[in-house]
Write a protein that holds these residues in place. Structure first.
Motif, mmCIF file in Angstrom:
data_model
loop_
_atom_site.group_PDB
_atom_site.id
_atom_site.type_symbol
_atom_site.label_atom_id
_atom_site.label_comp_id
_atom_site.label_asym_id
_atom_site.label_seq_id
_atom_site.Cartn_x
_atom_site.Cartn_y
_atom_site.Cartn_z
ATOM 1 N N UNK A 168 0.792 -1.225 0.140
ATOM 2 C CA UNK A 168 0.092 -0.041 -0.140
ATOM 3 C C UNK A 168 0.831 1.125 0.047
ATOM 4 N N UNK A 169 0.425 2.149 -0.844
ATOM 5 C CA UNK A 169 1.700 3.446 -0.956
ATOM 6 C C UNK A 169 0.424 4.558 -1.063
ATOM 7 N N UNK A 170 0.884 5.842 -0.474
ATOM 8 C CA UNK A 170 0.282 6.845 -0.830
ATOM 9 C C UNK A 170 0.925 7.669 -2.049
ATOM 10 N N UNK A 171 0.046 7.805 -3.202
ATOM 11 C CA UNK A 171 0.420 7.937 -4.591
ATOM 12 C C UNK A 171 -0.289 9.258 -4.723
ATOM 13 N N UNK A 172 0.495 10.406 -5.553
ATOM 14 C CA UNK A 172 -0.009 11.560 -5.745
ATOM 15 C C UNK A 172 0.545 12.029 -7.089
ATOM 16 N N UNK A 173 0.157 13.193 -7.611
ATOM 17 C CA UNK A 173 0.969 13.780 -8.691
ATOM 18 C C UNK A 173 0.102 15.054 -9.289
#
Length: 335
Positions: A118-123
């Motif tokens: 599980x990751x916190x992904x953003x952009x």
């Protein structure tokens, strides 16, 4: 004929030759004459020209590829590389900035020989058409976008989840409202908070990395960069406008800024260049996702074993080393 709607100037000779090759193949299928030798010779010319063009791109040409409207954006990468993405919105102070998207997701590292996690992904997210570009503000964040990113990063650290950030912006939004709500402060505050974030942070420059707009979410333990992306303190056009009072020297500005992945790897800003298909990421998005996914998975696996203090010490050491130079002793006049 090839679709030239988004054709770049330096690609035109190649496309014209490819069109001739297509015509010759069609003619060969319709006639009794054997054109296989001519087709083979033309195929060789096409491959030679393709190699010549894309192995000798100028810095400005790479900027153009990075801005290609069909290039994969943040949400494309998230869809391709993760499962169960749950977008989280709002900065809990002003509102939700749609130019930055982020949330929790299951990164499918098993596809690349590592474990899923599980990751916190953003952009930054741009837009494909006029309506979406206006909605996303061309991927140019307001202060609330940076504050949302900060909130999500701190949430990730609280629950022990790594952060993956995809950079692709022409810059922070320069509107009056953004300045009134503290644009510069929001970017500076994010740099401070990311420097001491007690969880692994992997940054990937997937397109444009312009100025504080990118840097405001761009401080991490590993900086990865796609082969034809660019990352700089200022866009070439803006640099040209300041130095020459005109955009006419944008090619010269791009050359002087040294903003390509190769340039930035040489000075230690970027840790790894992620290869793109010949012609750019938009030519074969699936291969691009594979390359990005493998690089991110490897970086996350490498950082996972570090305890928080070792992670912070390594991060500080990395950024302290940037900008180092050697000074020579002044020359003395000969007797």
């Amino acid at each position: 004929m090839a679709d030239d709607e988004h054709l770049l100037d330096f690609e035109k000779p190649l496309v014209e030759l490819e069109d001739k090759l297509t015509e010759m193949r069609e003619l060969n299928a319709e006639t009794q004459d054997d054109l296989s030798n001519e087709i083979e010779a033309l195929e060789e010319r096409v491959e030679q020209l393709r190699t010549s063009i894309y192995r000798n791109l100028t810095r400005w040409q790479r900027v153009q590829i990075a801005r290609h409207p069909e290039r994969p954006y943040t949400l494309d990468h998230i869809e391709a590389l993760t499962e169960d993405f749950t977008e989280l919105r709002g900065d809990r102070k002003f509102g939700d900035d749609r130019s930055i998207v982020g949330g929790l997701a299951q990164f499918t590292g098993s596809r690349f020989g590592y474990r899923d996690r599980t990751v916190m992904v953003m952009g930054h997210q741009k837009g494909r058409d006029t309506k979406e570009r206006k909605y996303r503000r061309f991927g140019m964040p307001n202060p609330e976008g940076y504050r949302k990113a900060e909130r999500l990063m701190k949430m990730a650290a609280k629950f022990g989840k790594p952060v993956v950030v995809l950079l692709d912006t022409p810059g922070a939004y320069p509107g009056m409202g953004a300045e009134e709500r503290g644009q510069a402060e929001a970017i500076a505050h994010n740099l401070f908070e990311m420097a001491r974030l007690e969880t692994p942070v992997v940054i990937v420059v997937i397109g444009e990395g312009a100025s504080g707009g990118a840097l405001g979410v761009g401080l991490g333990d590993r900086i990865l960069m796609l082969e034809n992306a660019w990352y700089s303190v200022i866009a070439p056009e803006s640099c040209s406008q300041i130095l020459w009072r005109s955009w006419d020297h944008k090619e010269d500005a791009a050359q002087a800024l040294k903003l390509t992945a190769t340039d930035l790897t040489e000075v230690g800003i970027v840790d790894e260049i992620v290869p793109e298909p010949v012609g750019g990421a938009h030519r074969d998005p699936q291969r691009t996702y594979q390359a990005v996914g493998a690089a991110v998975a490897d970086a996350l696996d490498e950082l996972e074993g570090l305890d928080p203090q070792a992670l912070l010490d390594q991060r500080l050491e990395k950024f302290d080393a940037l900008g180092a130079y050697e000074s020579a002793e002044p020359m003395t006049a000969s007797a």
